[in-house]
Design a protein around this motif. Structure first.
Motif, PDB file in Angstrom:
ATOM      1  N   SER A  99       0.863  -1.175   0.000  1.00  0.00           N
ATOM      2  CA  SER A  99       0.000   0.000   0.000  1.00  0.00           C
ATOM      3  C   SER A  99       0.901   1.227   0.000  1.00  0.00           C
ATOM      4  O   SER A  99       1.458   1.590   1.032  1.00  0.00           O
ATOM      5  CB  SER A  99      -0.917   0.005   1.227  1.00  0.00           C
ATOM      6  OG  SER A  99      -1.788   1.129   1.185  1.00  0.00           O
ATOM      7  N   TYR A 106      -0.096   7.899  -0.968  1.00  0.00           N
ATOM      8  CA  TYR A 106      -0.855   8.441  -2.087  1.00  0.00           C
ATOM      9  C   TYR A 106      -1.411   9.825  -1.749  1.00  0.00           C
ATOM     10  O   TYR A 106      -1.865  10.089  -0.643  1.00  0.00           O
ATOM     11  CB  TYR A 106      -1.996   7.507  -2.507  1.00  0.00           C
ATOM     12  CG  TYR A 106      -2.854   6.976  -1.374  1.00  0.00           C
ATOM     13  CD1 TYR A 106      -3.903   7.716  -0.844  1.00  0.00           C
ATOM     14  CD2 TYR A 106      -2.610   5.716  -0.845  1.00  0.00           C
ATOM     15  CE1 TYR A 106      -4.682   7.224   0.180  1.00  0.00           C
ATOM     16  CE2 TYR A 106      -3.389   5.211   0.179  1.00  0.00           C
ATOM     17  CZ  TYR A 106      -4.434   5.974   0.685  1.00  0.00           C
ATOM     18  OH  TYR A 106      -5.210   5.491   1.704  1.00  0.00           O
ATOM     19  N   VAL A 150      -4.706   1.060  -2.661  1.00  0.00           N
ATOM     20  CA  VAL A 150      -4.551   2.503  -2.784  1.00  0.00           C
ATOM     21  C   VAL A 150      -5.914   3.176  -2.698  1.00  0.00           C
ATOM     22  O   VAL A 150      -6.955   2.540  -2.918  1.00  0.00           O
ATOM     23  CB  VAL A 150      -3.851   2.845  -4.132  1.00  0.00           C
ATOM     24  CG1 VAL A 150      -4.779   2.543  -5.299  1.00  0.00           C
ATOM     25  CG2 VAL A 150      -3.351   4.270  -4.180  1.00  0.00           C
ATOM     26  N   ASP A 163      -7.885   7.428  -3.042  1.00  0.00           N
ATOM     27  CA  ASP A 163      -7.750   8.769  -3.616  1.00  0.00           C
ATOM     28  C   ASP A 163      -7.874   9.832  -2.537  1.00  0.00           C
ATOM     29  O   ASP A 163      -8.737   9.726  -1.646  1.00  0.00           O
ATOM     30  CB  ASP A 163      -8.834   9.018  -4.671  1.00  0.00           C
ATOM     31  CG  ASP A 163      -8.655   8.146  -5.892  1.00  0.00           C
ATOM     32  OD1 ASP A 163      -7.534   8.115  -6.418  1.00  0.00           O
ATOM     33  OD2 ASP A 163      -9.631   7.496  -6.317  1.00  0.00           O
ATOM     34  N   SER A 201      -5.817   6.852  -8.271  1.00  0.00           N
ATOM     35  CA  SER A 201      -5.872   5.396  -8.377  1.00  0.00           C
ATOM     36  C   SER A 201      -6.225   4.960  -9.796  1.00  0.00           C
ATOM     37  O   SER A 201      -5.668   3.983 -10.319  1.00  0.00           O
ATOM     38  CB  SER A 201      -6.877   4.823  -7.380  1.00  0.00           C
ATOM     39  OG  SER A 201      -8.193   5.279  -7.660  1.00  0.00           O
ATOM     40  N   GLN A 233      -3.188   5.339 -12.015  1.00  0.00           N
ATOM     41  CA  GLN A 233      -2.218   4.286 -11.732  1.00  0.00           C
ATOM     42  C   GLN A 233      -2.658   2.966 -12.348  1.00  0.00           C
ATOM     43  O   GLN A 233      -1.840   2.231 -12.932  1.00  0.00           O
ATOM     44  CB  GLN A 233      -2.033   4.142 -10.218  1.00  0.00           C
ATOM     45  CG  GLN A 233      -1.342   5.336  -9.572  1.00  0.00           C
ATOM     46  CD  GLN A 233      -1.129   5.142  -8.077  1.00  0.00           C
ATOM     47  OE1 GLN A 233      -1.630   4.184  -7.483  1.00  0.00           O
ATOM     48  NE2 GLN A 233      -0.399   6.049  -7.461  1.00  0.00           N
ATOM     49  N   LYS A 234      -3.933   2.650 -12.232  1.00  0.00           N
ATOM     50  CA  LYS A 234      -4.462   1.405 -12.790  1.00  0.00           C
ATOM     51  C   LYS A 234      -4.210   1.335 -14.299  1.00  0.00           C
ATOM     52  O   LYS A 234      -3.772   0.301 -14.821  1.00  0.00           O
ATOM     53  CB  LYS A 234      -5.961   1.335 -12.489  1.00  0.00           C
ATOM     54  CG  LYS A 234      -6.663   0.078 -12.952  1.00  0.00           C
ATOM     55  CD  LYS A 234      -8.138   0.173 -12.537  1.00  0.00           C
ATOM     56  CE  LYS A 234      -8.914  -1.065 -12.922  1.00  0.00           C
ATOM     57  NZ  LYS A 234     -10.341  -0.948 -12.501  1.00  0.00           N
ATOM     58  N   GLU A 274     -10.806   1.736   0.171  1.00  0.00           N
ATOM     59  CA  GLU A 274      -9.593   1.668  -0.629  1.00  0.00           C
ATOM     60  C   GLU A 274      -9.828   0.667  -1.752  1.00  0.00           C
ATOM     61  O   GLU A 274     -10.665  -0.223  -1.640  1.00  0.00           O
ATOM     62  CB  GLU A 274      -8.393   1.220   0.216  1.00  0.00           C
ATOM     63  CG  GLU A 274      -8.003   2.197   1.302  1.00  0.00           C
ATOM     64  CD  GLU A 274      -6.913   1.637   2.198  1.00  0.00           C
ATOM     65  OE1 GLU A 274      -5.847   2.262   2.304  1.00  0.00           O
ATOM     66  OE2 GLU A 274      -7.147   0.566   2.792  1.00  0.00           O
ATOM     67  N   TYR A 275      -9.067   0.824  -2.828  1.00  0.00           N
ATOM     68  CA  TYR A 275      -9.085  -0.161  -3.905  1.00  0.00           C
ATOM     69  C   TYR A 275      -7.916  -1.129  -3.704  1.00  0.00           C
ATOM     70  O   TYR A 275      -6.841  -0.738  -3.264  1.00  0.00           O
ATOM     71  CB  TYR A 275      -8.934   0.499  -5.269  1.00  0.00           C
ATOM     72  CG  TYR A 275     -10.048   1.452  -5.622  1.00  0.00           C
ATOM     73  CD1 TYR A 275     -11.301   0.977  -6.014  1.00  0.00           C
ATOM     74  CD2 TYR A 275      -9.856   2.830  -5.564  1.00  0.00           C
ATOM     75  CE1 TYR A 275     -12.326   1.854  -6.333  1.00  0.00           C
ATOM     76  CE2 TYR A 275     -10.875   3.716  -5.886  1.00  0.00           C
ATOM     77  CZ  TYR A 275     -12.111   3.221  -6.263  1.00  0.00           C
ATOM     78  OH  TYR A 275     -13.118   4.081  -6.577  1.00  0.00           O
TER      79      TYR A 275
END
Length: 283
Positions: A35, A38, A75, A77, A88, A91-92, A126-127
């Motif tokens: 993690s 961020y 992660v 936001d 996020s 980033q993905k 969170e994701y």
């Protein structure tokens, strides 16, 4: 890793993770659970994690992940100017650009971790992006969701003759198991002893709940596999890897957090030995 790289196994290394990853051979890591910092949500001892650093991390992670390996990237936001940052999502998409497959997108929900805002629902999600280098080599889906129809016999209904060219073989009924596969939304109580019993670890500002780390480790690896965390922090992922019979390697850039991680792993090794002794005595 080959024999020349064994000196890095079961270690927490103080240093920049990008520089550290560049010393590792390619295709050597079966599982990363991490993690990262961020959106400047918290200060990490003056160390920044900007977009350029993220891109270098993503590229190195792809290089060192073995074919079939998995990265669990947890992660969220930040919120500023009444809007989510969407970091996020960017980033993905970049992970896809460097060659990862986005195997699964999961939600990590923390209950009781934050007061709700006056103008939005509680910010506690969170994701977890599950990224794979090709087809994942290990998928151990956790089965802990109670089935309301447990014990009943399930029988596949054959299709009508008009919908098939030849008769299907007879289908035997099978009982429905007591537990089924959980959903992609995982909820964990957060704060205090529900996150960890290691009180000194709270000197780190953003602890991952131990159960969250453990569940990802169990889902995407097998005993004996190597767990990697480039943003090791207080070593939650490494601790849970050890206690679940995995090897570990972590990088941490902040000296204060590195010392917490070392202390935590010393305690974890002592706990691991106690468990082994208990198992042997009870055998």
């Amino acid at each position: 890793m080959n024999e020349s790289d064994l000196s890095l196994i079961d270690r927490i290394v103080l240093g920049n993770c990008v520089e550290g990853m560049r010393t590792l051979p390619g295709d050597c890591i079966p599982l990363t659970v991490t993690s990262p910092p961020y959106d400047h949500v918290r200060a990490y001892g003056g160390h920044t994690f900007d977009d350029e650093t993220f891109r270098s991390v993503a590229q190195e992670l792809h290089r060192i992940t073995m074919p079939g390996g998995v990265v669990a990237w947890v992660v969220a936001d930040g919120i500023g100017d009444h809007s989510e940052s969407c970091t996020s999502a960017r980033q993905k998409l970049f992970f896809r650009e460097v060659g990862f497959k986005v195997y699964h997108t999961m939600i990590m929900a923390r209950s009781g971790s934050r007061w709700p805002a006056r103008v939005r629902y509680g910010d506690s999600l969170e994701y977890a992006f599950i990224l794979s280098k090709g087809r994942p080599r290990t998928v151990n889906l956790l089965r802990d969701k109670p089935n309301r129809q447990a014990g009943l016999v399930y029988t596949d209904a054959p299709r009508p003759l008009a919908q098939r060219e030849r008769p299907l073989p007879s289908v035997k009924g099978r009982p429905i198991s007591a537990l089924g596969v959980r959903s992609a939304v995982w909820t964990y109580p957060a704060g205090g002893r529900t996150t960890t019993r290691d009180r000194y670890a709270f000197d780190h500002p953003a602890l991952m709940p131990e159960r969250m780390a453990e569940d990802h480790i169990l889902s995407w690896s097998n005993p004996g596999d190597l767990l990697f965390d480039p943003f090791c922090g207080a070593a939650t992922t490494c601790k849970m890897a050890l206690l679940n019979h995995r090897r570990y390697l972590g990088f941490e850039i902040n000296p204060q957090y590195h010392q917490i991680a070392l202390r935590r792993m010393r305690d974890a090794h002592a706990e691991y030995r106690r468990r082994l002794d208990t198992d042997l005595l009870g055998a």
